[in-house]
Design a protein around this motif. Structure first.
Motif, PDB file in Angstrom:
ATOM      1  N   GLU A   1      56.016  54.901  86.278  1.00  0.00           N
ATOM      2  CA  GLU A   1      54.912  54.725  87.210  1.00  0.00           C
ATOM      3  C   GLU A   1      55.140  55.448  88.534  1.00  0.00           C
ATOM      4  N   PHE A   2      56.420  55.717  88.837  1.00  0.00           N
ATOM      5  CA  PHE A   2      56.748  56.420  90.074  1.00  0.00           C
ATOM      6  C   PHE A   2      57.774  57.504  89.763  1.00  0.00           C
ATOM      7  N   GLN A   3      57.518  58.715  90.174  1.00  0.00           N
ATOM      8  CA  GLN A   3      58.454  59.817  89.991  1.00  0.00           C
ATOM      9  C   GLN A   3      58.635  60.501  91.337  1.00  0.00           C
ATOM     10  N   THR A   4      59.877  60.692  91.764  1.00  0.00           N
ATOM     11  CA  THR A   4      60.144  61.254  93.076  1.00  0.00           C
ATOM     12  C   THR A   4      61.390  62.126  93.031  1.00  0.00           C
ATOM     13  N   ASP A   5      61.453  63.091  93.942  1.00  0.00           N
ATOM     14  CA  ASP A   5      62.645  63.937  94.044  1.00  0.00           C
ATOM     15  C   ASP A   5      63.514  63.514  95.229  1.00  0.00           C
ATOM     16  N   ASN A   6      63.244  62.317  95.769  1.00  0.00           N
ATOM     17  CA  ASN A   6      63.991  61.831  96.924  1.00  0.00           C
ATOM     18  C   ASN A   6      64.692  60.526  96.571  1.00  0.00           C
ATOM     19  N   LEU A   7      65.999  60.506  96.688  1.00  0.00           N
ATOM     20  CA  LEU A   7      66.781  59.336  96.305  1.00  0.00           C
ATOM     21  C   LEU A   7      66.435  58.108  97.137  1.00  0.00           C
ATOM     22  N   GLU A   8      66.260  58.296  98.436  1.00  0.00           N
ATOM     23  CA  GLU A   8      65.957  57.168  99.299  1.00  0.00           C
ATOM     24  C   GLU A   8      64.625  56.528  98.916  1.00  0.00           C
TER      25      GLU A   8
ATOM     26  N   TYR B   1      59.586  47.578  81.064  1.00  0.00           N
ATOM     27  CA  TYR B   1      59.442  47.472  82.512  1.00  0.00           C
ATOM     28  C   TYR B   1      59.065  48.813  83.136  1.00  0.00           C
ATOM     29  N   SER B   2      58.380  48.736  84.271  1.00  0.00           N
ATOM     30  CA  SER B   2      58.014  49.943  85.017  1.00  0.00           C
ATOM     31  C   SER B   2      59.281  50.658  85.466  1.00  0.00           C
ATOM     32  N   LEU B   3      59.238  51.978  85.412  1.00  0.00           N
ATOM     33  CA  LEU B   3      60.410  52.776  85.752  1.00  0.00           C
ATOM     34  C   LEU B   3      60.110  53.655  86.963  1.00  0.00           C
ATOM     35  N   VAL B   4      61.036  53.627  87.909  1.00  0.00           N
ATOM     36  CA  VAL B   4      61.014  54.573  89.027  1.00  0.00           C
ATOM     37  C   VAL B   4      61.962  55.692  88.644  1.00  0.00           C
ATOM     38  N   PHE B   5      61.450  56.914  88.566  1.00  0.00           N
ATOM     39  CA  PHE B   5      62.308  57.990  88.071  1.00  0.00           C
ATOM     40  C   PHE B   5      62.602  59.002  89.171  1.00  0.00           C
ATOM     41  N   PHE B   6      63.908  59.110  89.480  1.00  0.00           N
ATOM     42  CA  PHE B   6      64.361  60.148  90.409  1.00  0.00           C
ATOM     43  C   PHE B   6      64.636  61.409  89.616  1.00  0.00           C
ATOM     44  N   GLU B   7      64.033  62.498  90.009  1.00  0.00           N
ATOM     45  CA  GLU B   7      64.141  63.755  89.268  1.00  0.00           C
ATOM     46  C   GLU B   7      64.696  64.837  90.187  1.00  0.00           C
ATOM     47  N   CYS B   8      65.895  65.337  89.840  1.00  0.00           N
ATOM     48  CA  CYS B   8      66.461  66.416  90.662  1.00  0.00           C
ATOM     49  C   CYS B   8      66.612  67.705  89.863  1.00  0.00           C
ATOM     50  N   GLY B   9      66.156  67.722  88.613  1.00  0.00           N
ATOM     51  CA  GLY B   9      66.162  68.960  87.835  1.00  0.00           C
ATOM     52  C   GLY B   9      67.489  69.324  87.211  1.00  0.00           C
ATOM     53  N   SER B  10      68.484  68.454  87.284  1.00  0.00           N
ATOM     54  CA  SER B  10      69.794  68.794  86.725  1.00  0.00           C
ATOM     55  C   SER B  10      69.875  68.375  85.263  1.00  0.00           C
TER      56      SER B  10
ATOM     57  N   ILE C   1      62.367  49.569  88.074  1.00  0.00           N
ATOM     58  CA  ILE C   1      63.817  49.718  87.950  1.00  0.00           C
ATOM     59  C   ILE C   1      64.114  51.208  87.866  1.00  0.00           C
ATOM     60  N   ALA C   2      65.375  51.610  88.111  1.00  0.00           N
ATOM     61  CA  ALA C   2      65.647  53.045  88.181  1.00  0.00           C
ATOM     62  C   ALA C   2      67.080  53.369  87.807  1.00  0.00           C
ATOM     63  N   PHE C   3      67.243  54.573  87.267  1.00  0.00           N
ATOM     64  CA  PHE C   3      68.568  55.153  87.077  1.00  0.00           C
ATOM     65  C   PHE C   3      68.900  55.919  88.353  1.00  0.00           C
ATOM     66  N   LEU C   4      70.009  55.527  88.994  1.00  0.00           N
ATOM     67  CA  LEU C   4      70.360  56.114  90.283  1.00  0.00           C
ATOM     68  C   LEU C   4      71.852  56.422  90.345  1.00  0.00           C
TER      69      LEU C   4
ATOM     70  N   ALA D   1      63.239  56.582  95.893  1.00  0.00           N
ATOM     71  CA  ALA D   1      63.444  55.869  94.631  1.00  0.00           C
ATOM     72  C   ALA D   1      64.133  54.535  94.869  1.00  0.00           C
ATOM     73  N   LYS D   2      65.157  54.544  95.691  1.00  0.00           N
ATOM     74  CA  LYS D   2      65.912  53.314  95.969  1.00  0.00           C
ATOM     75  C   LYS D   2      65.025  52.264  96.638  1.00  0.00           C
ATOM     76  N   LYS D   3      64.219  52.683  97.606  1.00  0.00           N
ATOM     77  CA  LYS D   3      63.379  51.718  98.339  1.00  0.00           C
ATOM     78  C   LYS D   3      62.268  51.159  97.457  1.00  0.00           C
ATOM     79  N   LEU D   4      61.790  51.944  96.520  1.00  0.00           N
ATOM     80  CA  LEU D   4      60.794  51.429  95.580  1.00  0.00           C
ATOM     81  C   LEU D   4      61.394  50.319  94.714  1.00  0.00           C
ATOM     82  N   VAL D   5      62.649  50.512  94.294  1.00  0.00           N
ATOM     83  CA  VAL D   5      63.320  49.471  93.512  1.00  0.00           C
ATOM     84  C   VAL D   5      63.549  48.232  94.383  1.00  0.00           C
ATOM     85  N   LEU D   6      63.973  48.435  95.620  1.00  0.00           N
ATOM     86  CA  LEU D   6      64.192  47.302  96.526  1.00  0.00           C
ATOM     87  C   LEU D   6      62.905  46.497  96.735  1.00  0.00           C
ATOM     88  N   GLN D   7      61.763  47.193  96.703  1.00  0.00           N
ATOM     89  CA  GLN D   7      60.478  46.521  96.878  1.00  0.00           C
ATOM     90  C   GLN D   7      59.979  45.864  95.588  1.00  0.00           C
ATOM     91  N   GLY D   8      60.742  46.040  94.495  1.00  0.00           N
ATOM     92  CA  GLY D   8      60.347  45.440  93.232  1.00  0.00           C
ATOM     93  C   GLY D   8      59.292  46.222  92.486  1.00  0.00           C
TER      94      GLY D   8
END
Length: 298
Positions: free
Chosen positions: A216-223, A187-196, A235-238, A225-232
């Motif tokens: 397919e999507f990489q972002t440093d903003n939690l909101e 499945y496509s992955l939305v990846f939140f990256e904060c460098g930790s 999926i994401a590790f959050l 990442a979350k909204k991308l998952v809500l839009q289908g």
């Protein structure tokens, strides 16, 4: 009515003798006796029966005791409050990361304001390194940052935020008790990256796969990442705290994935050593309540 006379009365009862009460109050025994006699004149009754060296409460003394204790406690609390008010700053400057600003501060600050109503609060959002430097330079009083250690800083764990896999409503994973690494790769992955280091551990999970998941999507903003998952969109590790409301509303679903068990984002609260201890301890207690809420809803 003289509060010192009431204090002497309560201390005599608490310590069992005029002599011991005198020691604790740094008075002579005749001085304590004089205070009790003055109180008896004010109340127009005897508080103690004295037979030789033995002293016992009269019926009037027993009736007056709970009122005396309450008066003394109220007086002592008022002294603490007045002293605390004189030592509190007019403004508390708080620095925090974006995630703390979005999900923790709106809960903590109103409660601090309720506890310290005469203090104004100035909030700043920045990266952990910037917050640390600003606390060290006395530009901020408190900071919420990633787990750090510094000899000039008081640092304590505010809370751990477990990282889990979340999917949107209707996703096939919602019908499974547990999923495998290979299934996630489909499945496509939305990846939140904060460098930790926590997110590096998740990256390493997929390094050995022949077919790693499609990020397919990489972002440093939690909101985001979350909204991308809500839009289908994927999926994401959050972190659990950022999706707590969506999970309650049945919009996002946590999926058990054994390889991420125990991975969490740790947020520490910092202050300069020896400074702002009152606020530090109060905010830390509030964070413990938030941490309990996280544990109850994951």
């Amino acid at each position: 009515m003289n509060i010192e006379n009431i204090e002497a009365f309560v201390y005599v009862i608490h310590y069992g003798s005029f002599n011991k009460a005198a020691e604790v109050l740094y008075l002579s025994q005749p001085s304590v006796t004089a205070r009790i006699q003055s109180l008896e004149r004010e109340l127009d009754c005897r508080l103690f029966d004295r037979v030789g060296k033995q002293t016992s409460l009269t019926d009037d003394g027993k009736k007056f005791l709970p009122f005396a204790q309450q008066l003394l406690q109220t007086f002592q609390k008022s002294k603490i409050q007045l002293k605390q008010k004189r030592t509190l700053p007019n403004e508390l400057r708080v620095g925090c990361t974006v995630s703390v600003s979005n999900y923790i501060i709106p809960t903590i600050i109103p409660k601090l304001k309720h506890k310290y109503p005469d203090v104004n609060y100035k909030l700043s959002t920045a990266a952990s390194e910037d917050i640390i430097n600003r606390v060290l330079n006395r530009e901020l009083d408190l900071g919420f940052v990633r787990n750090i250690s510094h000899p000039n800083l008081l640092s304590a764990k505010a809370y751990d935020d477990p990282i889990r896999l979340y999917v949107y409503a209707g996703h096939p994973f919602t019908q499974k008790a547990e999923v495998s690494l290979e299934e996630i790769g489909e499945y496509s992955l939305v990846f939140f990256e904060c460098g930790s280091l926590d997110w590096m551990r998740i990256h390493r999970l997929f390094a050995s796969m022949k077919q790693p998941p499609s990020i397919e999507f990489q972002t440093d903003n939690l909101e985001t990442a979350k909204k991308l998952v809500l839009q289908g969109a994927g999926i994401a590790f959050l972190p659990s705290l950022c999706v707590e409301q969506e999970v309650r509303d049945g919009k996002l679903f946590p999926i058990d994935f054994p390889q991420t068990a125990g991975i969490s984002l740790q947020t520490n609260m910092i202050a300069l050593n020896g400074e702002n201890a009152i606020f530090f301890n109060s905010a830390l207690d509030l964070c413990k309540g938030i941490a309990q809420s996280i544990r109850e809803h994951i």
